[in-house]
Design a protein around this motif. Structure first.
Motif, PDB file in Angstrom:
ATOM      1  N   TRP A 160       0.828  -1.200   0.000  1.00  0.00           N
ATOM      2  CA  TRP A 160       0.000   0.000   0.000  1.00  0.00           C
ATOM      3  C   TRP A 160       0.870   1.261   0.000  1.00  0.00           C
ATOM      4  N   LEU A 161       1.902   1.284   0.822  1.00  0.00           N
ATOM      5  CA  LEU A 161       2.804   2.432   0.858  1.00  0.00           C
ATOM      6  C   LEU A 161       3.521   2.617  -0.478  1.00  0.00           C
TER       7      LEU A 161
ATOM      8  N   LYS B 157       2.422   1.742  -3.495  1.00  0.00           N
ATOM      9  CA  LYS B 157       1.467   2.298  -4.463  1.00  0.00           C
ATOM     10  C   LYS B 157       1.280   3.793  -4.230  1.00  0.00           C
ATOM     11  N   ARG B 158       1.167   4.169  -2.963  1.00  0.00           N
ATOM     12  CA  ARG B 158       0.959   5.585  -2.631  1.00  0.00           C
ATOM     13  C   ARG B 158       2.164   6.439  -3.038  1.00  0.00           C
ATOM     14  N   THR B 159       3.365   5.960  -2.779  1.00  0.00           N
ATOM     15  CA  THR B 159       4.569   6.704  -3.138  1.00  0.00           C
ATOM     16  C   THR B 159       4.715   6.811  -4.647  1.00  0.00           C
TER      17      THR B 159
ATOM     18  N   LYS C  46       2.497   9.449  -5.963  1.00  0.00           N
ATOM     19  CA  LYS C  46       3.054  10.777  -5.725  1.00  0.00           C
ATOM     20  C   LYS C  46       4.137  11.108  -6.748  1.00  0.00           C
TER      21      LYS C  46
END
Length: 125
Positions: A110-111, A113-115, A118
């Motif tokens: 999840w982290l 994908k989020r990074t 961004k």
């Protein structure tokens, strides 16, 4: 960032527990006590986490750090196999290590994908 600090701390504590032999009875792969090997793996992962946290402003470094969270989860899942292979009797490490490992793999994904989102957003602006 606080979650990654907690994961690094848990990894370090796991390394200490393996090194001093305070964990429940588990299977030794090499026929001798391989707790030192597990301690080195978890200590190396903890150090890598802390090094990765140093460059939290760099998005490319964050991707590596997020991937490291997933690798940490896989290490806990692999270590849980040593405890599961000694069943019965049931011990707490049979339940805690795979749950912790699975949560780390999911959190790292999840982290990551989020990074990456961004990074893409930053490139389009």
């Amino acid at each position: 960032m606080k979650v990654k600090c907690a994961i690094a701390l848990l990894s370090f504590l796991t390394a200490v527990a393996f090194f001093y032999g305070t964990l429940p009875e588990h299977y030794d792969v090499r026929g001798v006590n391989d707790d030192v090997l597990w301690a080195l793996v978890f200590a190396a992962l903890a150090i890598a986490h802390w090094v990765g946290l140093r460059w939290h402003d760099c998005y490319a470094c964050r991707v590596w750090s997020d991937t490291l969270v997933q690798i940490q989860g896989l290490a806990w899942i692999a270590a849980s196999g040593a405890f599961v292979s000694e069943y019965p009797p049931f011990n707490w490490a049979m339940a805690v290590f795979p749950i912790l490992g699975g949560l780390c793999v999911l959190l790292g994904r999840w982290l990551n994908k989020r990074t990456r989102a961004k990074i893409v957003r930053g490139a389009n602006e």
